[in-house]
Design a protein around this motif. Structure first.
Motif, PDB file in Angstrom:
ATOM      1  N   ILE A   1       1.006  12.409 -12.292  1.00 33.09           N
ATOM      2  CA  ILE A   1       0.740  12.722 -10.874  1.00 33.09           C
ATOM      3  C   ILE A   1      -0.016  11.584 -10.191  1.00 33.09           C
ATOM      4  O   ILE A   1       0.199  11.314  -9.009  1.00 33.09           O
ATOM      5  CB  ILE A   1       0.037  14.090 -10.713  1.00 33.09           C
ATOM      6  N   SER A   2      -0.876  10.882 -10.925  1.00 34.29           N
ATOM      7  CA  SER A   2      -1.601   9.783 -10.274  1.00 34.29           C
ATOM      8  C   SER A   2      -0.624   8.655  -9.923  1.00 34.29           C
ATOM      9  O   SER A   2      -0.810   7.946  -8.930  1.00 34.29           O
ATOM     10  CB  SER A   2      -2.751   9.265 -11.146  1.00 34.29           C
TER      11      SER A   2
ATOM     12  N   GLN B   1      -0.807  -3.214  -6.544  1.00 29.48           N
ATOM     13  CA  GLN B   1      -1.381  -3.487  -7.870  1.00 29.48           C
ATOM     14  C   GLN B   1      -1.760  -2.181  -8.564  1.00 29.48           C
ATOM     15  O   GLN B   1      -1.558  -2.010  -9.763  1.00 29.48           O
ATOM     16  CB  GLN B   1      -2.622  -4.384  -7.749  1.00 29.48           C
ATOM     17  N   GLN B   2      -2.274  -1.234  -7.774  1.00 31.18           N
ATOM     18  CA  GLN B   2      -2.620   0.055  -8.371  1.00 31.18           C
ATOM     19  C   GLN B   2      -1.374   0.712  -8.973  1.00 31.18           C
ATOM     20  O   GLN B   2      -1.403   1.246 -10.078  1.00 31.18           O
ATOM     21  CB  GLN B   2      -3.244   0.994  -7.332  1.00 31.18           C
ATOM     22  N   LEU B   3      -0.265   0.622  -8.219  1.00 30.30           N
ATOM     23  CA  LEU B   3       0.980   1.236  -8.709  1.00 30.30           C
ATOM     24  C   LEU B   3       1.403   0.596 -10.032  1.00 30.30           C
ATOM     25  O   LEU B   3       1.756   1.278 -10.990  1.00 30.30           O
ATOM     26  CB  LEU B   3       2.075   1.080  -7.654  1.00 30.30           C
ATOM     27  N   ARG B   4       1.328  -0.740 -10.069  1.00 34.32           N
ATOM     28  CA  ARG B   4       1.706  -1.448 -11.313  1.00 34.32           C
ATOM     29  C   ARG B   4       0.768  -1.084 -12.452  1.00 34.32           C
ATOM     30  O   ARG B   4       1.190  -0.842 -13.581  1.00 34.32           O
ATOM     31  CB  ARG B   4       1.656  -2.967 -11.096  1.00 34.32           C
ATOM     32  N   ASP B   5      -0.527  -1.045 -12.152  1.00 36.20           N
ATOM     33  CA  ASP B   5      -1.503  -0.786 -13.215  1.00 36.20           C
ATOM     34  C   ASP B   5      -1.404   0.643 -13.752  1.00 36.20           C
ATOM     35  O   ASP B   5      -1.582   0.881 -14.950  1.00 36.20           O
ATOM     36  CB  ASP B   5      -2.927  -1.049 -12.704  1.00 36.20           C
ATOM     37  N   LEU B   6      -1.115   1.588 -12.866  1.00 35.36           N
ATOM     38  CA  LEU B   6      -1.036   2.982 -13.327  1.00 35.36           C
ATOM     39  C   LEU B   6       0.227   3.246 -14.136  1.00 35.36           C
ATOM     40  O   LEU B   6       0.309   4.215 -14.880  1.00 35.36           O
ATOM     41  CB  LEU B   6      -1.079   3.941 -12.131  1.00 35.36           C
TER      42      LEU B   6
ATOM     43  N   ILE C   1       1.422   1.890 -16.710  1.00 39.03           N
ATOM     44  CA  ILE C   1       1.265   1.855 -18.174  1.00 39.03           C
ATOM     45  C   ILE C   1       0.731   3.184 -18.723  1.00 39.03           C
ATOM     46  O   ILE C   1       0.994   3.550 -19.863  1.00 39.03           O
ATOM     47  CB  ILE C   1       0.376   0.662 -18.612  1.00 39.03           C
ATOM     48  N   ASN C   2      -0.008   3.925 -17.890  1.00 40.37           N
ATOM     49  CA  ASN C   2      -0.580   5.187 -18.391  1.00 40.37           C
ATOM     50  C   ASN C   2       0.486   6.178 -18.838  1.00 40.37           C
ATOM     51  O   ASN C   2       0.228   7.062 -19.644  1.00 40.37           O
ATOM     52  CB  ASN C   2      -1.442   5.853 -17.304  1.00 40.37           C
ATOM     53  N   ARG C   3       1.690   6.020 -18.276  1.00 36.86           N
ATOM     54  CA  ARG C   3       2.776   6.943 -18.662  1.00 36.86           C
ATOM     55  C   ARG C   3       3.442   6.499 -19.956  1.00 36.86           C
ATOM     56  O   ARG C   3       4.315   7.175 -20.476  1.00 36.86           O
ATOM     57  CB  ARG C   3       3.803   7.031 -17.530  1.00 36.86           C
ATOM     58  N   ILE C   4       3.026   5.323 -20.450  1.00 39.11           N
ATOM     59  CA  ILE C   4       3.653   4.779 -21.658  1.00 39.11           C
ATOM     60  C   ILE C   4       2.687   4.754 -22.840  1.00 39.11           C
ATOM     61  O   ILE C   4       3.033   5.216 -23.940  1.00 39.11           O
ATOM     62  CB  ILE C   4       4.181   3.351 -21.382  1.00 39.11           C
ATOM     63  N   PHE C   5       1.479   4.210 -22.618  1.00 41.85           N
ATOM     64  CA  PHE C   5       0.616   4.101 -23.819  1.00 41.85           C
ATOM     65  C   PHE C   5      -0.231   5.339 -24.061  1.00 41.85           C
ATOM     66  O   PHE C   5      -0.189   6.278 -23.292  1.00 41.85           O
ATOM     67  CB  PHE C   5      -0.159   2.784 -23.866  1.00 41.85           C
TER      68      PHE C   5
END
Ligand code: FAD
Length: 374
Positions: free
Chosen positions: A109-110, A144-149, A151-155
């Motif tokens: 959701i984030s 940048q926030q979109l790109r950084d977030l 990874i949270n759906r992967i790692f």
């Protein structure tokens, strides 16, 4: 290492190490809380400042909907994290499932919030902070926030793997109860014997799924206007258990491989968890910071109303979907039947190196996956 330095009992090392994942996994939802708050602030300030077609963009309904989604979801991110962290701190309960749900739901959701923020910012959402600054504008790093977030759906366990782990908890009770009934290899005689055992389990379990507190209009009245949301959570939890049971009846042991069905079961569970967390958070705010109580109740209610629409869709999609067709289509794609659709893509436009440089095999069996992420 001297034995005196050993933590815990001998032979418990792996279990202890893996248990740390439960609370360790909560650091990610905590980070998502911060991103939700930041997105809300930027969305509010920017949508008031930017005028198009004669009014601030936030007043156009299409943008207003996004702002409402961001505000309600930011509140829910806070609520899910606080509830999960409190459960972990209390130490009285194994929070494996709550931590996994919090990680899965918060990271998904984030990311959606961050995507909506980029959209609300329009062309500036796509621009880097440096580019904005160079043009003399506020350096908002929305892209940048979109790109950084992402990874949270992967790692820390990709969303797909988290769903499998969580679903297993829901399905395990049925598999254990059904025993040979659910086994593809069991003989007819074994299945008949298992059916007798399973009928005892279901005779006790199924009636509990028909009636409960959610049917009583007086229940959860301590929660005031949120009581109806909690009754929905309670009713829907029982509905979800019933639907999982039907899935079990339909596919038996093969249910384990119905990842799309199980994914929706988990999505519903995660939304219900977030709804309950929102109600609990609003109640907590009423007690601790009563000056925010009225708006906390509004935000909790808004999240619950939005989540209910999504939950209805997931329930609908449990049985009305394109899963079978998609499975066939994806196999044909993998077999190269539609390569004509890739016409015009230059050969080796993606380079010529191997797909995987390190030939070390990844987790090869289901058991390995479970060991890795539990
Ligand atoms: C920036 C970064 C930091 C990292 N930090 C760490 C770290 O500190 N410690 C650490 O241990 N690892 C770390 N990782 C690795 C990370 O945990 C893995 O990338 C992640 O677990 C996914 O594994 P994979 O890349 O091998 O994807 P793969 O396993 O190759 O998965 C590819 C796709 O297939 C899906 N998939 C895989 N198996 C299944 C299945 N059985 N059913 C359905 N779908 C499936 C996945 O969800 C994914 O969509 C990091 C990765 C990155 C990019």
């Amino acid at each position: 290492m001297p034995a005196a330095n050993r933590l815990g009992r001998e032979g418990q090392g792996l279990k202890i190490a893996l248990t740390t994942l439960n609370t360790g996994r909560l650091s990610l939802p905590a980070l998502c809380v911060a991103s939700g708050r930041w997105s809300l602030k930027i969305a509010r300030e920017w949508s008031n400042a930017r005028t198009q077609w004669g009014q601030p963009v936030g007043k156009h309904e299409a943008v207003g909907k996004k702002i409402a989604f961001i505000a309600a979801s930011a509140f829910a991110l806070d609520a899910v994290f606080e509830l999960s962290a409190e459960l972990a701190d209390a130490g009285q309960k194994d929070v494996r499932i709550e931590a996994a749900l919090a990680k899965l739901w918060s990271s998904e959701i984030s990311y959606r919030i961050a995507d909506e923020l980029v959209q609300i910012r329009g062309g500036r959402g796509f621009e880097t902070a440096e580019s904005l600054e160079a043009r003399g504008e506020r350096a908002v790093p929305a892209e940048q926030q979109l790109r950084d977030l992402r990874i949270n759906r992967i790692f820390e366990g990709s969303s797909e793997i988290m769903k499998l782990l969580i679903a297993r908890e829901a399905v395990d009770a049925h598999l254990a109860a059904a025993g040979d009934l659910a086994s593809v290899d069991a003989s007819l005689q074994d299945k008949a014997r298992a059916a007798v055992g399973a009928s005892g389990f279901y005779a006790r379990w199924l009636p509990k799924l028909v009636a409960g507190a959610g049917m009583d209009p007086r229940s959860y009245s301590d929660f005031g206007r949120l009581a109806k949301q909690l009754r929905f959570v309670e009713r829907s939890s029982r509905r979800l258990a019933r639907q999982t049971f039907y899935g079990m009846g339909r596919w038996q042991a093969k249910l384990e491989y119905k990842q799309a069905f199980l994914g929706r079961v988990v999505d519903i569970g995660a939304e219900l968890f977030a709804m309950a967390a929102c109600c609990s958070r609003a109640e907590m705010i009423l007690r601790t910071t009563p000056e925010h109580a009225a708006s906390a109740y509004e935000l909790a209610e808004a999240y619950c109303d939005q989540a209910r629409v999504r939950i209805d869709e997931y329930f609908d999609q449990l049985w009305r979907n394109t899963d079978d067709g998609d499975r066939i289509l994806s196999r044909k794609v993998l077999a190269g039947e539609y390569t004509w659709l890739e016409a015009g893509v230059l050969d080796q436009s993606e380079g010529t190196g191997p797909w995987i440089a390190d030939a070390t095999p990844g987790p090869s069996s289901k058991e390995n996956l479970h060991r890795k992420y539990r």
